[in-house]
Enzyme design. Structure first.
Site, mmCIF file in Angstrom:
data_model
loop_
_atom_site.group_PDB
_atom_site.id
_atom_site.type_symbol
_atom_site.label_atom_id
_atom_site.label_comp_id
_atom_site.label_asym_id
_atom_site.label_seq_id
_atom_site.Cartn_x
_atom_site.Cartn_y
_atom_site.Cartn_z
ATOM 1 N N GLU A 79 0.843 -1.193 0.000
ATOM 2 C CA GLU A 79 0.000 0.000 0.000
ATOM 3 C C GLU A 79 0.883 1.250 0.000
ATOM 4 O O GLU A 79 0.397 2.350 0.213
ATOM 5 C CB GLU A 79 -0.963 -0.020 1.188
ATOM 6 N N CYS A 111 -3.643 -3.277 4.165
ATOM 7 C CA CYS A 111 -2.755 -4.331 4.681
ATOM 8 C C CYS A 111 -3.218 -5.732 4.283
ATOM 9 O O CYS A 111 -2.603 -6.721 4.684
ATOM 10 C CB CYS A 111 -2.644 -4.219 6.196
ATOM 11 N N HIS A 233 -2.876 -9.689 12.070
ATOM 12 C CA HIS A 233 -2.280 -8.501 11.455
ATOM 13 C C HIS A 233 -1.900 -7.575 12.608
ATOM 14 O O HIS A 233 -2.740 -7.297 13.486
ATOM 15 C CB HIS A 233 -3.310 -7.829 10.529
HETATM 16 N N1 COA Z 1 1.283 3.049 30.483
HETATM 17 C C1 COA Z 1 0.636 2.006 29.894
HETATM 18 N N2 COA Z 1 -0.303 2.187 28.923
HETATM 19 C C2 COA Z 1 -0.579 3.455 28.538
HETATM 20 C C3 COA Z 1 0.068 4.567 29.115
HETATM 21 C C4 COA Z 1 1.041 4.332 30.138
HETATM 22 N N3 COA Z 1 1.696 5.329 30.715
HETATM 23 N N4 COA Z 1 -0.426 5.675 28.509
HETATM 24 C C5 COA Z 1 -1.355 5.281 27.610
HETATM 25 N N5 COA Z 1 -1.443 3.935 27.614
HETATM 26 C C6 COA Z 1 -2.287 3.075 26.797
HETATM 27 C C7 COA Z 1 -3.712 3.566 26.623
HETATM 28 O O1 COA Z 1 -4.506 3.226 27.731
HETATM 29 C C8 COA Z 1 -4.118 2.841 25.360
HETATM 30 O O2 COA Z 1 -4.415 1.505 25.661
HETATM 31 P P1 COA Z 1 -5.853 0.901 25.274
HETATM 32 O O3 COA Z 1 -5.992 1.083 23.787
HETATM 33 O O4 COA Z 1 -5.732 -0.524 25.683
HETATM 34 O O5 COA Z 1 -6.854 1.690 26.027
HETATM 35 C C9 COA Z 1 -2.819 2.816 24.543
HETATM 36 O O6 COA Z 1 -1.765 3.072 25.459
HETATM 37 C C10 COA Z 1 -2.764 3.868 23.447
HETATM 38 O O7 COA Z 1 -3.119 5.087 24.004
HETATM 39 P P2 COA Z 1 -4.084 6.100 23.254
HETATM 40 O O8 COA Z 1 -4.314 7.271 24.105
HETATM 41 O O9 COA Z 1 -5.267 5.379 22.709
HETATM 42 O O10 COA Z 1 -3.078 6.480 22.052
HETATM 43 P P3 COA Z 1 -3.249 7.449 20.843
HETATM 44 O O11 COA Z 1 -4.480 8.251 20.918
HETATM 45 O O12 COA Z 1 -1.962 8.181 20.781
HETATM 46 O O13 COA Z 1 -3.403 6.470 19.569
HETATM 47 C C11 COA Z 1 -3.368 4.647 18.049
HETATM 48 C C12 COA Z 1 -3.045 5.111 19.475
HETATM 49 C C13 COA Z 1 -3.009 3.169 17.892
HETATM 50 C C14 COA Z 1 -4.871 4.835 17.792
HETATM 51 C C15 COA Z 1 -2.544 5.483 17.073
HETATM 52 O O14 COA Z 1 -1.204 5.160 17.229
HETATM 53 C C16 COA Z 1 -2.936 5.321 15.629
HETATM 54 O O15 COA Z 1 -3.807 6.025 15.129
HETATM 55 N N6 COA Z 1 -2.260 4.397 14.904
HETATM 56 C C17 COA Z 1 -2.525 4.137 13.507
HETATM 57 C C18 COA Z 1 -3.810 3.370 13.247
HETATM 58 C C19 COA Z 1 -3.690 1.924 13.514
HETATM 59 O O16 COA Z 1 -2.630 1.380 13.718
HETATM 60 N N7 COA Z 1 -4.839 1.250 13.464
HETATM 61 C C20 COA Z 1 -4.907 -0.145 13.703
HETATM 62 C C21 COA Z 1 -5.926 -0.877 12.892
HETATM 63 S S1 COA Z 1 -5.326 -1.251 11.285
#
Ligand code: COA
Length: 390
Positions: A79, A111, A233
Site C-alpha cells: 500500500e 494491509c 495482522h
Molecule cells: N502506560 C501504559 N499504557 C498506557 C500509558 C502508560 N503510561 N499511557 C497510555 N497507555 C495506553 C492507553 O490506555 C491505550 O491503551 P488501550 O488502547 O488498551 O486503552 C494505549 O496506550 C494507546 O493510548 P491512546 O491514548 O489510545 O493512544 P493514541 O491516541 O496516541 O493512539 C493509536 C493510538 C493506535 C490509535 C494510534 O497510534 C494510531 O492512530 N495508529 C494508527 C492506526 C492503527 O494502527 N490502526 C490499527 C488498525 S489497522
C-alpha cells in the site's frame, strides 16, 4: 493436493529507533509506547530502501535456482508502492533474475493485499501444480512526525514461496472473509501520508475479527480449542491481543494458556520492527514459527488478515512435518543482531529525505546501507536499482 507456504523470509532495514527515546522526544510516558501500544523498536528506512528493494531483499534470503526457474507468478502486495501504473513485482522479477515466462502484478487493499495474493497463488497452483508463486508483502509505514500514528510506523517486507506439497504450512480450503466500505484509514493518490481515524480503525479491526471468526466457526464446526496459535495482522502488537481476548473464553483453560503464550512468540519480531502494513501478519507468522518450541506436525494455525477500508479474512494452515528445518531463523537472527540504532534527530532527518518528484536527477552516493539490493538514485523519473550480488 496440499498447497501452501513452502518458504518464508523477511527483511527489515538496518536502522531503528528505540521507542523509549521516541517517547521522551514526544513528551509521552515510555510505557504508553512499550506497554500501551506494545512496541520496542521501530525500523527506519534509509533513502536507499523503498518497498521494491525491501521486497527483493526479503526474497533474496529464500530463493534458490530451482525457485528462480519455477516461479511463473510474482504477486506484490503493498500500500506504499512506488508507481501508480507499473507494478513493484516487475522490478523485483528483474532484480532477482526470475524466469521471463512469468506473470507479475501488484495487489492493493491496504494491509490485506498479500492475503489476496496468497489466495490467488493457491488457485494458480491448483491449476499448475508444478509451478511456484512468489508472494511479496512490502511497505514503509508513514504517518508523519509528531502524529498519533507515529509510534505505529515501521518498514520491512516478507517473501513467501507458495507451492504444492509445501514444507512449512499447508493452507486449508475453508476461510471466512468480509468487505465493508468504511473510512478508517486511507491514502489519496496525492498524499505522502496516510489519513487515519485511529480509534475507529481499532474498533473496526476487532469487529471484523469477531465477525469473520463467527463465520469461520459456522462454516467449519471448529472452535478455539482446535488451534495451536492464532497470528494477527499487527500494526502494533497490543491490537491482536485485544482481538484475541474478545473470544478467549470460548477456549478451555489449557488452550487459553497456550494461545496467550503463543501470542507472545508471534509478536516478538513485530515488536522490534514496527508496522510493515501488508507484511505484518506474515512477520507475525515467522516470529511464531521461529520463536516457539517446535509444534507438532498437524497443528493448526489461524491467521487474521485486516486491510483498512476494509477487508478482513480468517484462514488457516496445518504445520508440516519438520517445518522448522526449512525456516531461516539464523539469517533473521543475524539481521536483528546487525542493526544500528539511530537518534531521534537522525530519524527525523531521514524521514524528511525523500526521492525527488520534480524530474531532477539524484544519486544516493555512499551510505552505510548493507542491503544487497538498493535504490541508487533517480534519473528521468526512473528509479535506479542495484543488486550487488549480481
Ligand atoms: N502506560 C501504559 N499504557 C498506557 C500509558 C502508560 N503510561 N499511557 C497510555 N497507555 C495506553 C492507553 O490506555 C491505550 O491503551 P488501550 O488502547 O488498551 O486503552 C494505549 O496506550 C494507546 O493510548 P491512546 O491514548 O489510545 O493512544 P493514541 O491516541 O496516541 O493512539 C493509536 C493510538 C493506535 C490509535 C494510534 O497510534 C494510531 O492512530 N495508529 C494508527 C492506526 C492503527 O494502527 N490502526 C490499527 C488498525 S489497522
Amino acid at each position: 493436493m496440499k498447497i501452501g507456504i513452502d518458504k518464508i523470509g523477511f527483511y527489515a532495514p538496518h536502522l531503528y529507533v528505540d521507542m523509549n527515546k521516541l517517547a521522551a522526544a514526544r513528551n509521552v510516558e515510555p510505557e504508553k509506547f512499550t506497554i500501551g501500544i506494545g512496541q520496542e523498536k521501530m525500523a527506519v528506512a534509509p533513502i536507499t530502501q523503498d518497498p521494491v528493494t525491501l521486497a527483493a531483499n526479503a526474497a533474496l534470503i529464500i530463493l534458490d535456482e530451482e525457485d528462480r526457474a519455477k516461479i511463473d507468478f510474482v504477486i506484490f502486495g503493498t500500500e506504499s508502492g512506488i508507481d501508480n501504473s507499473k507494478s513493484g513485482a516487475v522490478y523485483v522479477h528483474r532484480l532477482l533474475g526470475l524466469n521471463p515466462n512469468a506473470r507479475s502484478v501488484e495487489v492493493k487493499q491496504a494491509c490485506y493485499g498479500a492475503t489476496a495474493g496468497i489466495q490467488m497463488a493457491k488457485g494458480h497452483i491448483a491449476l499448475n501444480p508444478d509451478s511456484r508463486v512468489l508472494v511479496l508483502a512490502s511497505d514503509i509505514a508513514r504517518y508523519g512526525l509528531n502524529t498519533a500514528g507515529e509510534a505505529t510506523q515501521g518498514a520491512g517486507a516478507v517473501a513467501m514461496v507458495i507451492s504444492a506439497d509445501p514444507k512449512i504450512l499447508a493452507l486449508e480450503d475453508q476461510s471466512a472473509y468480509l468487505t465493508a466500505d468504511i473510512m478508517d484509514f486511507w491514502r489519496p493518490i496525492y498524499s505522502d501520508f496516510a489519513f487515519v481515524d485511529g480509534k475507529f480503525s481499532n474498533e473496526q479491526y476487532v469487529l471484523f475479527f469477531k465477525t469473520v471468526w463467527e463465520q469461520y466457526k459456522t462454516k467449519t464446526n471448529l472452535g478455539l480449542n482446535d488451534f495451536e496459535a492464532i497470528c494477527f495482522h499487527l500494526p502494533y502488537t497490543k491490537i491482536g491481543l485485544k482481538a484475541l481476548r474478545t473470544i478467549l473464553e470460548e477456549a478451555s483453560e489449557e488452550s487459553q494458556e497456550r494461545l496467550l503464550a503463543n501470542y507472545q512468540s508471534s509478536t516478538l519480531y513485530n515488536r522490534n520492527v514496527g508496522n510493515i502494513y501488508t507484511g505484518s501478519l506474515y512477520l507475525s507468522l515467522v516470529s511464531l514459527l521461529e520463536q516457539s518450541e517446535q509444534f507438532k506436525s498437524g497443528s493448526r494455525i489461524g491467521l487474521f488478515s485486516y486491510g483498512s477500508g476494509a477487508v478482513g479474512e480468517f484462514f488457516t494452515g496445518i504445520l508440516q512435518p519438520n517445518y522448522q528445518e526449512y525456516l531461516y531463523s539464523e539469517k533473521h537472527a543475524e539481521l536483528f543482531a546487525s542493526r544500528t540504532e539511530v537518534s531521534i534527530e537522525e530519524y527525523e532527518k531521514m524521514f524528511q529525505q525523500t526521492v525527488p518528484v520534480d524530474g531532477s536527477t539524484a544519486v544516493f552516493g555512499s551510505t552505510n546501507d548493507p542491503a544487497p539490493i538498493q535504490l541508487k538514485g533517480i534519473k528521468d523519473n526512473m528509479r535506479q536499482y542495484e543488486n550487488k550480488t549480481n
